[in-house]
Every structure is written in structure tokens, then in C-alpha cells.
Design a protein around this motif. Sequence first.
Motif, PDB file in Angstrom:
ATOM      1  N   SER A  29       1.289   4.048  -3.089  1.00 57.89           N
ATOM      2  CA  SER A  29       0.819   5.403  -2.772  1.00 57.89           C
ATOM      3  C   SER A  29       1.891   6.471  -2.902  1.00 57.89           C
ATOM      4  CB  SER A  29       0.269   5.426  -1.341  1.00 57.89           C
ATOM      5  OG  SER A  29      -0.747   4.481  -1.194  1.00 57.89           O
TER       6      SER A  29
ATOM      7  N   VAL B 114      -6.132   3.212   6.234  1.00 58.46           N
ATOM      8  CA  VAL B 114      -6.096   1.868   5.643  1.00 58.46           C
ATOM      9  C   VAL B 114      -5.103   0.991   6.395  1.00 58.46           C
ATOM     10  CG1 VAL B 114      -5.641   0.540   3.545  1.00 58.46           C
ATOM     11  CG2 VAL B 114      -6.763   2.756   3.376  1.00 58.46           C
TER      12      VAL B 114
ATOM     13  N   VAL C  93       0.936   9.599  -5.025  1.00 56.44           N
ATOM     14  CA  VAL C  93      -0.104  10.481  -4.484  1.00 56.44           C
ATOM     15  C   VAL C  93       0.363  11.124  -3.181  1.00 56.44           C
ATOM     16  CG1 VAL C  93      -2.022   9.310  -5.625  1.00 56.44           C
ATOM     17  CG2 VAL C  93      -1.357   8.595  -3.332  1.00 56.44           C
TER      18      VAL C  93
ATOM     19  N   ASN D 110      -5.691   9.194   4.831  1.00 52.45           N
ATOM     20  CA  ASN D 110      -6.348   8.040   4.201  1.00 52.45           C
ATOM     21  C   ASN D 110      -5.491   6.788   4.281  1.00 52.45           C
ATOM     22  OD1 ASN D 110      -8.389   9.763   3.597  1.00 52.45           O
ATOM     23  ND2 ASN D 110      -8.279   9.535   1.374  1.00 52.45           N
ATOM     24  N   LEU D 111      -4.196   6.957   3.953  1.00 54.00           N
ATOM     25  CA  LEU D 111      -3.291   5.808   3.986  1.00 54.00           C
ATOM     26  C   LEU D 111      -3.152   5.292   5.416  1.00 54.00           C
ATOM     27  CD1 LEU D 111      -1.315   3.882   2.585  1.00 54.00           C
ATOM     28  CD2 LEU D 111       0.486   5.570   2.978  1.00 54.00           C
TER      29      LEU D 111
ATOM     30  N   TYR E 242      -4.317  12.191   1.238  1.00 57.63           N
ATOM     31  CA  TYR E 242      -3.791  10.836   1.137  1.00 57.63           C
ATOM     32  C   TYR E 242      -3.069  10.363   2.391  1.00 57.63           C
ATOM     33  CZ  TYR E 242      -5.237  11.310  -3.651  1.00 57.63           C
ATOM     34  OH  TYR E 242      -6.003  11.504  -4.774  1.00 57.63           O
TER      35      TYR E 242
ATOM     36  N   LEU F  40       0.833  -1.212   0.000  1.00 55.27           N
ATOM     37  CA  LEU F  40       0.000   0.000   0.000  1.00 55.27           C
ATOM     38  C   LEU F  40       0.864   1.258   0.000  1.00 55.27           C
ATOM     39  CD1 LEU F  40      -2.701  -1.254   2.502  1.00 55.27           C
ATOM     40  CD2 LEU F  40      -3.154  -0.472   0.170  1.00 55.27           C
TER      41      LEU F  40
END
Lengths: 155, 410
Positions: free
Chosen positions: A100, A130, A103, A126-127, A123, A96
Motif C-alpha cells: 500500500s 483491513v 497509494v 481502509n488499510l 486509503y 499489506l
Amino acid sequence: MTETEGPTDGEVPHGRLWWTAVGVGVLLMAYGVYGLLGALLPEQRPRWLVWFLGGLAFHDFVLVPAVLAAGLLVRRAVPAAVRGPAQAGLLASAALVLVSVPVLTGYGRAAQPGNASVLPLDYVPNLLGVLALVWAVTTVVAVAAVLRARRARAR
Amino acid sequence: MSATERQSGDAGERPGLASGLRRAVALVAAPPRVGPLRADAFGSGLHDERPAAWLGMSLGVSFTICFATGLLSDLIQNPQAWFAWTPRPAWLYRVTQGTHVLTGLAAIPLLLVKLWVVYPRLWQWPTLRGAVHLIERLMLVPLVAGALFLLVTGVMNIGYWYAWGFGFLEGHYWAAWITIGALVVHLGAKAGVVGRVWRGGGRGALGEPRDGGLSRRGLLTGAWLASGLVVLTIAGQTVPLLRRLAVLAPRDMRSGPQGFPVNKTANDARVAETAVDPGWRLRVEGAVDRELEFTMDDLRARNLSEATLTIACVEGWSATQRWRGVPVRELVAEAGGAADAAVRVESLQTFGPYRATTLNPAFATDPDTLLALDVGGEALHLDHGFPVRLIAPNNPGVLQTKWVQKVVVL
């Protein structure tokens, strides 16, 4: 470690299928090189080669050694009972994070200042979200593995 | 070394050179077993034929899909005599290009795990076992370099990060041919192993747990889960059902002026002034009986058509909108052009490869191929192509020309 469990050395390829594959494959590659030379400007060719071989060199001599070192660390630091889930969690997290990188760096947004629809999300949070989810699942699986091992030992 | 030995070496220079060469070759082929060349250098039992074969099969499938969908996209944008793209079904390009990008993303964890599994073979001993072995190993350079190159440039490109110093299209496209060629050679070398593993054979037993870490099956499951997670967090930029999960996607299909993304702004295209010039006219010319010219009021006074169409970008995002405008085929008919003519639609843009689009007859005659004035019930935003943009079914996003000023019947 026994011989069969080590890196398999495999046999040297032979036979009609192999030589046909070599013929077809080399033709396709030659077409690719020919097309590339026609498509790239002379000053772009070395840059292309740097990216092409640079990725290979970075992967083989930086990325994988780093992963192997991390693997040794995990083997030393993480108890055997939860090592499997931890390795899977690390694998998913690494994938992941790597995907990423563009971004996260935000170069794409910086390159188009008037276009807010390019890379419009936050991001970093968001990352992290996750990854938190990945490690929540990893923890559940790890706890289940420990409980299972304990029950097996009690029996 | 004694003086006599040195002397005899000097005297027999030719045999000395030959034997030195032979020794050098032998040293390259079978160097001393130190560092990663040691038999026990890589301890994990996961560096094994079976996970390598299963991951290899997954990669073979994903790279083939990527190659086919990529070639298709290239053909659509650079049509050949033997290939004409069609406007129907309208959803097709969105699916093939979404598949291209998502399959590439899915391949990233698979490739990295696969290369980790086979990494000890980079240090195999002896290094070379003859000419055929040399060919097989040399072909791994374009294979691995190409696969990494395609995925790295692809991921950077969908993130709009053009850091390479060469054109993405050319670099990525031709690297794909090189990689697929190397993949064919590799498949030829590994067909036997893959067949053996497919039939349930191969070395080692899948699922056998080792020293508390991941089992072989666990490693495969982990790789596939990581792939799925990468896809799931990005796919929503083109799959509406997954939109809320697309937290790592470079695009949000609802983000942008009028609720959908912009690829090139009017400023970047240097049309911010010409597009809002009151002197703007839409001209119809070329192989016509009479050239036509429309003001915005002329166009608005017409009986406009509506269509729900998707902008499907090569970068793998898409957005569906309700458009209103003039069908291209109406303009061709009014100007007295041939009903089955191809049509070139030209932008106000004065530079760039996408300043004009040629519609083949199937596109030019489709009733939903519009010169749109409105989207979602309001006049186009300047960045979406005001005053007029092309919107056609199943047409790649970069070919949906914006800021249109001219329709040329060919």
C-alpha cells in the motif's frame, strides 16, 4: 540445534540440465541487457542500475535485518502459546502495508491534480480497517490456541 | 615479524605475491566465522529447504505467468510481422492484463517470505566453493535484484508514482528478460531439490512445530494467506464481483466522470481547447477514393451503432460501458477504402506515444470497433475523449485513442 535443521548448504550444481540452464539463462539475460542499453538514454542507465541494485541492497541489508530483529523481539515478548498466530498476523500486516505504500503516499494523485479518478479511495482508514480485520482473526486464532493448550494441560 | 623474515619476503617477491593472492582468495572464500557467518547465526528452523522449495515453486509459476502476460501486452502494443492481435474474444486482454497485475501482487509476500527463508544462505560458509559455486551465486544477483525491481516498479506504476528517472515501460520490460534468464539458471541449479521436495522428501518435516512459533507449514500458509489478502483487496478494480472488497486498489471501476476512471485528462493531453472548438471535423483520408469530412451534426444524423465494450487498462483496472458511435468500417467503406485495409486513428493530441493507434484489418473490420460519441446514453465527457473516441473490443486501454480527429486508411 542439529546440523540438518540449520541452513542447508546444498551441493554445487552439476550435470547437463544445469549447464543447459546456464546457457539459456545467460542468453536471455544478455538479450535483456542489450535491449535495455538500446532503450534507455545514457543518463537513464545509472538511475536504472541504482533502482536495480538499490532494491537488492535495501532488501538484504535493511529490510531483512529489520525483520530478523522484529522476529527476535517477538520471540522474547510474545508467549509461546500465541507466537504462531502473532507471527502470521505480522506477516500479513507487513505485506499489506508494503503493497500500500504507493497509494498511501498519494504521489500518483498529486501528480495528476485534475484527475480525481486516480487513487480515489481513503486509503489510510481502509488499510487500518483491513489490518483490524487481520488482527481480529489473529486474536480469535490465538485465543483458540491458548484454550487448546490449557485443555491439553488439564488432561 | 623478525627482520630476517621480512627480508626473505622481500627477496622472494613473486612467490610472496602469489601466496598473498592465494591467501586473499581463501579469505574471501572462507572468511572467519563471525557475525552472520556463524553456524548458529540464524536460529529459526524455518530457514529450511522445504519451505524454500515450495515458495520457490509458487514464485516460479507466478513469475512465468507475469512474464508471459507481460510479453503478450507488449506484443499487442508493438505488433510484429509474426504476431497480430485479434478483437475476439473481447474479454481476453482484460483477463491477461488483470492476471499480470494480480499475479505480480500475489508474488510480493511470497518473494519476501522466500528471501527471508533463504537469507542465511547469503552468509553461507565457506562463501565460495569453486568456480561453479561462484557462477551459481553470481546469478542470484540478477535474480533477486530483478525480482525485487519488477515488483517494486510494478506496484509503483499501478499507483501512478513515477519516481525512477527512467521510462517504466523500457525499464520494467527489459528487467523482465534479465530476471527470467536468471530464473532459468536458478531452476537449473535447484531442479534436484525441487524434485526431491515435490516427491515428499527434502530436509526437515513440514508442519513440525518448533518453540511455539509458526511451523513450516504455518509459514507457507501464512505466506499464501498474505498473498490472497493482497489480491483480494485490489482485484475488484477489474473483477466486478470483488469491487466492494477493493479497498486498497489504485482505481475504482466506477469512480470518475460518467462513472468510470480516466487515465489522461484533456488538460494533461493539452487538447482542452481544440476538443471543444466548433470548427472540429472528423476527417477520413489516406488510401481512399474520396476524402470525407464530418461535423458533429453530420455524425449525430447517422444511424449510430451500439456496443457494450470494456476499457481494460495496462495498469490492471477495467470498466465496461455501453457505447454509441460510428463503426470504423462504415467510414472506410463510404470513403471507398479497401475492405481489408488497416486503419490509423489519430488524436488531436500533438505529442505522446499514444496520440495515434493503428488498427489491423481484423480490428478495423470488426462491427463493434466504433468511433464513439456517447457513453452510457450521454455525450462523452471531455476527459473521456469528447468529441469522439475510439473504442474497440479486446484493445488495450492506452490504444483506445481519445479526442479523435482523423481516420487514415492505410
